[in-house]
Each structure stands twice: as C-alpha cells, then as structure tokens.
Design an enzyme around this catalytic site. Structure first.
Site, mmCIF file in Angstrom:
data_model
loop_
_atom_site.group_PDB
_atom_site.id
_atom_site.type_symbol
_atom_site.label_atom_id
_atom_site.label_comp_id
_atom_site.label_asym_id
_atom_site.label_seq_id
_atom_site.Cartn_x
_atom_site.Cartn_y
_atom_site.Cartn_z
ATOM 1 N N PRO A 1 0.786 -1.231 0.000
ATOM 2 C CA PRO A 1 0.000 0.000 0.000
ATOM 3 C C PRO A 1 0.821 1.286 0.000
ATOM 4 O O PRO A 1 0.257 2.373 -0.120
ATOM 5 C CB PRO A 1 -0.814 -0.108 1.296
ATOM 6 C CG PRO A 1 0.028 -0.954 2.189
ATOM 7 C CD PRO A 1 0.716 -1.941 1.290
ATOM 8 N N ASP B 1 3.520 1.622 -11.439
ATOM 9 C CA ASP B 1 2.374 2.502 -11.230
ATOM 10 C C ASP B 1 2.829 3.834 -10.642
ATOM 11 O O ASP B 1 3.952 3.968 -10.132
ATOM 12 C CB ASP B 1 1.373 1.848 -10.275
ATOM 13 C CG ASP B 1 0.653 0.662 -10.894
ATOM 14 O OD1 ASP B 1 0.697 0.531 -12.130
ATOM 15 O OD2 ASP B 1 0.057 -0.125 -10.137
ATOM 16 N N LYS C 1 -1.554 6.061 -13.568
ATOM 17 C CA LYS C 1 -2.954 6.260 -13.917
ATOM 18 C C LYS C 1 -3.607 7.154 -12.878
ATOM 19 O O LYS C 1 -3.340 7.044 -11.690
ATOM 20 C CB LYS C 1 -3.711 4.928 -13.971
ATOM 21 C CG LYS C 1 -3.232 3.982 -15.046
ATOM 22 C CD LYS C 1 -4.029 2.690 -15.020
ATOM 23 C CE LYS C 1 -3.564 1.714 -16.090
ATOM 24 N NZ LYS C 1 -4.342 0.459 -16.059
ATOM 25 N N MET D 1 -11.252 2.719 -4.183
ATOM 26 C CA MET D 1 -11.507 3.751 -5.203
ATOM 27 C C MET D 1 -12.915 4.326 -5.083
ATOM 28 O O MET D 1 -13.595 4.545 -6.077
ATOM 29 C CB MET D 1 -11.288 3.165 -6.605
ATOM 30 C CG MET D 1 -9.901 2.580 -6.815
ATOM 31 S SD MET D 1 -9.722 1.617 -8.332
ATOM 32 C CE MET D 1 -10.669 0.131 -7.918
#
Length: 262
Positions: free
Chosen positions: A20, A43, A65, A177
């Site tokens: 995380p 990422d 992203k 999310m």
C-alpha cells in the site's frame, strides 16, 4: 525450470505487488525480483524509494494512472510489457497493493500468456490489509464480523451493482476507489437496507506519511469526505469492526451521532 534468481532466466515477466505504500511492507520475494530487473514498469503510487532496489542499468517506465486520465491505456501497457519480454528482458511489472486485487494483474497475465511468454506473480500486501492494520482495525473479529467483502467504488453503473448482503451486522465491506463516489455509495448502501448509523472508516494514504484514519457513520460519509477534503488513495470500510480501532474513545462519539440521526 530456472529460478527467479537465475541470471540465465532471460525474457520473462514478474508481476510484483508493492504493497500500500510503505517500502517496509515489500516481501523478500519482491525485493529479489526488483534486483534482477532489466525493465521496471511501475504505477504512479509506488513510493520512489522502492525503485532504489532496481539495478542502475535497468530502465524505469512509469505508467501512472489517475481518475479519467491515463498515461497509457491498459492495452498499451500490455503491449509494452510483451514487447520488452520478446526482446529478452526480465520485466518487473510493479503494482501498488496486490496485483490481483483491483490491480488489473489478471489482464496482464492473460496478455503475456497469450503471447506464449513466461510470467510469475509475487503477491503484495493489499491496501485493505495494510491500511486497516495501521489503523488497528480488524476486518474480521469473532464477536463482530465473520465475513469481509471487497468492491470497487468507481465501476460504471454503480447504482446497478448488486452489493446486497455485503454490508450490515456481522459483515465488513471494504470499498476501493470510492472517495469520488462516497455520497452515492452511502445512498446506495442505505437504500439496500444498511442502517444509517453503521460505523464507517475512511483510511487515506494508509502506511504513507500524513496518513489519516477518519471515522463517522454511513449517513455522514459523503459530508465527511467533502468536509475533510479526503483525496485518493483512500479506502472506505463499512462495518461494526470500525468501532474496534479506537473503541474506548469512539463508542461515546458514535452513540451521540447515532442518537442525532434517530
């Protein structure tokens, strides 16, 4: 078959879960993979210090992203990985959390396999587990919750998603999310029968500097996110186990809020 550390094991993909955020939560297997990488496709939420494990000669490629704005679409990421492996490189695909928990790792494995190339997966600490542990919030507890479910809060057609039975007494729901849709999520759950006074936690930037653990009731979730300017990355946890993260100091506050909602 060559092992992960065999210098002759050329031309392969290793999907690595970076956890995380806190580099200390990397597994030993993840560090081993990073140290033999020729290419690291990572990422945007990866802690930069994790890349210190990557050899100096290795190429680092960010495919960060953000909501509604991607550096590369997923299909292009898949093609990028496959192209480098076909050229004989060891490609580490470094993903936040665990590759197979809302990380689209399954799609990347399918693409690599379809190209007839070898692939391995190194699991990571998922955001739900890492953030909840930091907040001292057990996702299950023999007296409070015997089931836990994980859902994505930004899926298309949120109102049509069937979450019935995932949240409520004796159950814990973890929403990834979901910050941008927090108000709609709360309305959806209450419409499905979850009590407005159900405890909720919002864990923002879990395991990272400036992490916050915010607690409220389901009916107040949308207001909390707006009032406290909660931003991603964050997860939402719905369930009675939220009370256990700071039980002595929170029970009275929750009782007061619940009475106000009655």
């Amino acid at each position: 078959m060559a092992s992960l550390l065999d210098p002759q094991a050329r031309g392969k993909v290793i999907l690595v879960g970076a956890g995380p955020g806190d580099p200390g939560l990397l597994t030993l297997r993840a560090v081993e993979a990073l140290k033999i990488a020729d290419i690291v496709v990572h990422d945007g939420l990866i802690d930069p210090s994790i890349l210190d494990y990557v050899p100096a000669h290795a190429q680092r490629i960010s495919v960060a992203k953000q909501r509604a704005r991607h550096t590369l679409p997923q299909e292009a990421i898949n093609a990028l990985i496959v192209a480098h492996v076909k050229a004989g490189s060891i490609v580490v695909r470094l993903k936040g959390g665990d590759p197979f928990v809302f990380g689209r790792g399954g799609e990347e494995v399918e693409a690599v396999r379809a190209a007839g190339l070898p692939v391995e997966v190194v699991p990571g600490v998922s955001a739900a587990l890492g953030c909840a542990a930091e907040a001292m919030l057990p996702l299950t507890h023999r007296d409070w919750s015997s089931a836990v479910s994980f859902v994505a809060g930004q899926c298309k057609g949120l109102s049509e998603q069937d979450w019935s039975g995932l949240a409520g007494q004796g159950r814990t729901l973890v929403i990834y999310m979901g910050v941008a849709n927090a108000r709609a999520i709360a309305d959806k759950l209450m419409t499905d029968g979850v009590a407005p006074e159900m405890p909720v936690a919002v864990l923002e930037r879990g395991t990272l500097p400036n992490a916050r653990a915010l607690r409220t009731l389901l009916a107040d979730l949308g207001d909390l996110v707006e009032r406290d300017a909660v931003a991603s990355p964050a997860i939402i946890i719905v369930g009675e186990v939220v009370l256990l993260s700071d039980a002595e100091n929170r029970l009275a506050a929750f009782a007061s809020q619940a009475e106000a909602l009655a």
